[in-house]
Design a protein around this motif. Structure first.
Motif: not given
Length: 269
Positions: A255-260
């Motif tokens: 997954k390109k989206s890497q949210n924290s």
């Protein structure tokens, strides 16, 4: 006051250190250097990708401890881009901060047991990291950056991060922040975390992939901090990050989206 996460460290746990130092310790960092010890203890809850490129998140409880004496500090290195260690500010004035740090991942940044996709890829070992970092602050904005390099010979290369942050206080004790950031990584770092060599391809079944240097990720950060008392503080931070270049195109990347997202409480004494 910088913070020191004690649980399992991964590459993305550097965000937790940045969150806690930026929001829990900004009052302490703003004080003039003095020849006395200052300490900080806190607790945070962090949700983040299991490893760079993962589609799955993990939620971790973060006990945090730190200490500083004048320009020297132990624990999380604020703005340094490494998770835990020791360091010193070479320059401290109302606008400029320049420092150096030596940090260490407390665990492997990625294990093949983290995902079925990683089977046969082997683990990425923990290593010692060196950092040079700097920031410039004005009345309502701050520009910061760091250069982090592998000192332990674990093929984790060098990466450079730059962040621009706008700050706004709608009421006493409350500060809101927002701004973009980017990370550049050299070919050694990108190949270790996103490349697939011939042996790994044979073991894992993934196609071979050579990852080169370039912009590794673009991000946007939103944060809030509230100073309950002169000693107690609360904070939260959300980071929306998108892998770019060879990191985004890697067969390892799910997954390109890497949210924290993280929330923190901190006590200074």
């Amino acid at each position: 006051m910088p913070t020191f996460p004690l649980h399992r460290q991964a590459h993305w746990i550097a965000l937790a250190t940045l969150c806690a130092s930026a929001f829990m310790g900004q009052g302490a960092l703003a004080q003039e250097a003095s020849d006395s010890w200052k300490f900080s203890a806190g607790l945070g809850l962090m949700t983040q990708p299991k490893y760079p490129g993962s589609a799955d998140n993990k939620t971790s409880l973060l006990p945090m401890l730190s200490a500083n004496y004048g320009r020297y500090f132990i624990g999380g290195l604020p703005g340094a881009g490494v998770p835990a260690g020791v360091g010193a500010f070479l320059v401290q004035d109302p606008r400029w901060r320049v420092g150096v740090g030596l940090g260490l991942n407390l665990d492997k940044p990625r294990k093949e047991s983290d995902s079925a996709r990683l089977q046969g890829m082997g683990d990425i070992d923990a290593t010692a990291l060196g950092s040079v970092f700097a920031s410039y602050s004005d009345s309502w904005w701050k520009l910061g950056g760091n250069v982090v390099t592998d000192l332990g010979g674990k093929d984790q290369g060098t990466r450079v991060s730059i962040d621009l942050e706008a700050r706004y206080s709608p009421m006493d004790r409350l500060q809101l922040t927002a701004g973009p950031g980017l990370t550049w990584a050299d070919s050694k770092y990108t190949q270790t975390f996103f490349g697939v060599d011939a042996a790994q391809s044979t073991r894992s079944g993934l196609p071979g992939y050579t990852a080169k240097s370039g912009i590794n990720a673009l991000s946007f950060n939103i944060g809030a901090s509230y100073q309950l008392t002169s000693q107690w503080g609360l904070g939260a931070r959300f980071t929306a990050s998108s892998l770019r270049g060879d990191a985004a195109d890697s067969p390892i990347t799910e997954k390109k989206s890497q949210n924290s997202f993280g929330v923190f409480a901190n006590y200074r004494f």
